[in-house]
Design an enzyme around this catalytic site. Structure first.
Site, PDB file in Angstrom:
ATOM      1  N   ASP A  28      -6.753 -16.136   2.395  1.00 41.35           N
ATOM      2  CA  ASP A  28      -8.048 -16.766   2.635  1.00 41.35           C
ATOM      3  C   ASP A  28      -8.991 -16.547   1.457  1.00 41.35           C
ATOM      4  OD1 ASP A  28      -7.400 -17.850   5.059  1.00 41.35           O
ATOM      5  OD2 ASP A  28      -9.120 -17.004   6.118  1.00 41.35           O
ATOM      6  N   LYS A  54       0.881  -1.166   0.000  1.00 37.09           N
ATOM      7  CA  LYS A  54       0.000   0.000   0.000  1.00 37.09           C
ATOM      8  C   LYS A  54       0.922   1.221   0.000  1.00 37.09           C
ATOM      9  CE  LYS A  54      -4.198   1.717   0.329  1.00 37.09           C
ATOM     10  NZ  LYS A  54      -5.169   1.630  -0.760  1.00 37.09           N
TER      11      LYS A  54
END
Ligand code: NAD
Length: 356
Positions: free
Chosen positions: A251, A191
């Site tokens: 996930d 980021k």
């Protein structure tokens, strides 16, 4: 000298699925693979045997081992124990005691199971991504952290996202090495448009990349990476990212495949010593019924052969054997597809052995 493998079945279906994975290892041993297996309790089983989730004898065993094969830990009977005695503490203890900083989470979708995904079959069929997640640093461990009262008398929570250059360097090297063994494409997720720590992350990853001229390196902001994973996941080969981003993205990537019972994982230290385990838990709802899918654990054995024992040919053989079992339509209930034949844990283990 034979390689030492510590086998930790853990709790619930852990015991059932590890039994099938051990049969695969024993078979390879009978063909000449030089390994020595020793079993020890961990998690709830550790608490039952020795009063703590990571018994001293288990810790001594894993420290001496070249690789660790883990089933799963946890169960409702342990949920009311004090936090430090809960089964999950055994896992955290293993990770920190062994310095397992690199978490490898493949998301593979066998074409035979494409209809199990919530995405369209053509988007995910044949998907094969490796997410490399930093596991022992970042915001989950950074100090200072806590909940305090600020100057206005309001409570505020705070955590610290910090990565040192050596921490970034070592996880980047793991990711580049893996990319070299696969499609030679690495996407670093950060980021960097908002976070200084990500600016440093990007700079260090680029520097390491200069030593891996054959690997095509790209960078992506984490929000875009999340979108791209569900839009066109097959664009990715290897992804590397920090602890929290990796927690979430791995996930999401795993769920693209639609079958939790199929996915292995590895956590490695600086010397390629690793702990290998399925990504799922101890599944108390199906424990003892003989229906758990052992393939994630058997595929964890393949990862162990590939990343800790340098036995790529054997790893490929296991992967191919699993593919052929699926080709034949053999399915545990969790991966049942139209026209498949439903079988149990032991039959699935035996089917893989027969294909090997
Ligand atoms: P879970 O992964 O155990 O189960 C989620 C669902 O997936 C259940 O319906 C289960 O039946 C199914 N499932 C999981 N593995 C399967 C397999 N191999 N074959 C067929 N179906 C399978 O997650 P949960 O129910 O949230 O947690 C149960 C326990 O496991 C808890 O105590 C939790 O703390 C623990 N847990 C342990 C680990 C680990 O050991 N690494 C990871 C996650 C959860």
């Amino acid at each position: 000298m034979s390689k030492k493998i510590a086998v930790l079945p853990g709790d619930g279906i852990g015991v059932e699925i590890i039994a099938e994975a051990v049969k695969v290892l024993e078979h390879l041993k009978s063909e000449g693979l030089d390994v020595e297996l020793s079993e020890a309790p961990v998690g709830g089983a550790g608490y039952d045997a020795a009063g703590k989730p990571l018994p001293d004898e288990t810790l001594a065993l894993v420290k001496q081992a070249d690789a660790i094969l883990l089933g799963a830990v946890g169960g409702p009977q342990y949920e009311n124990l004090p936090r430090e005695l809960r089964p999950e503490r055994g896992l955290l203890g293993l990770r920190s005691e062994l310095g397992l900083f690199a978490n490898l989470r493949p998301a593979i979708l066998y074409p035979q199971l494409a209809e199990a995904s919530s995405l369209k079959a053509d988007v995910v069929s044949g998907l094969d991504i490796m997410i490399v997640r930093e596991l022992t640093g970042g915001i989950y461990f950074g100090e200072p952290r806590g909940i305090r009262t600020n100057a206005n008398g309001e409570r505020e929570g705070f955590n610290t996202l910090v990565y040192s250059e050596p921490e970034i360097d070592r996880i980047a090297r793991v990711a580049f090495d893996i990319a070299m063994k696969r499609g030679k494409q690495l996407c670093s997720v950060d980021k960097a448009n908002v976070l200084e720590v990500s600016e440093l992350w990007r700079e260090v990853v680029k520097n390491v990349g200069a030593e891996y001229g054959e690997v095509e390196l790209s960078h992506m902001y984490v929000d875009n990476a999340a979108m791209q994973l569900v839009k066109w996941p097959k664009q990715f080969d290897v992804m590397v990212t920090k602890n929290m981003f990796g927690d979430i993205l791995s996930d999401a990537a795993a769920m693209l495949t639609g079958s939790i019972g199929m996915l292995p994982s590895a956590s490695l230290d600086a010397n390629s010593k690793g702990m290998y385990e399925p990504i799922h838990g101890s599944a108390p709802d199906i424990a003892g019924k003989g229906v758990a899918n052992p393939l994630a654990t058997i595929l964890s054995v393949a990862m162990m052969l590939r990343y800790s024992l340098d036995e790529t040919v054997l790893a490929d053989r296991i992967d191919a054997a699993v593919g052929r079992v699926l080709d034949k339509g053999l399915r545990t209930p969790d991966i049942m597809t139209a026209g498949g034949r439903q079988i149990g844990t032991v039959e699935m283990g035996e089917a893989v052995l027969a294909e090997l």
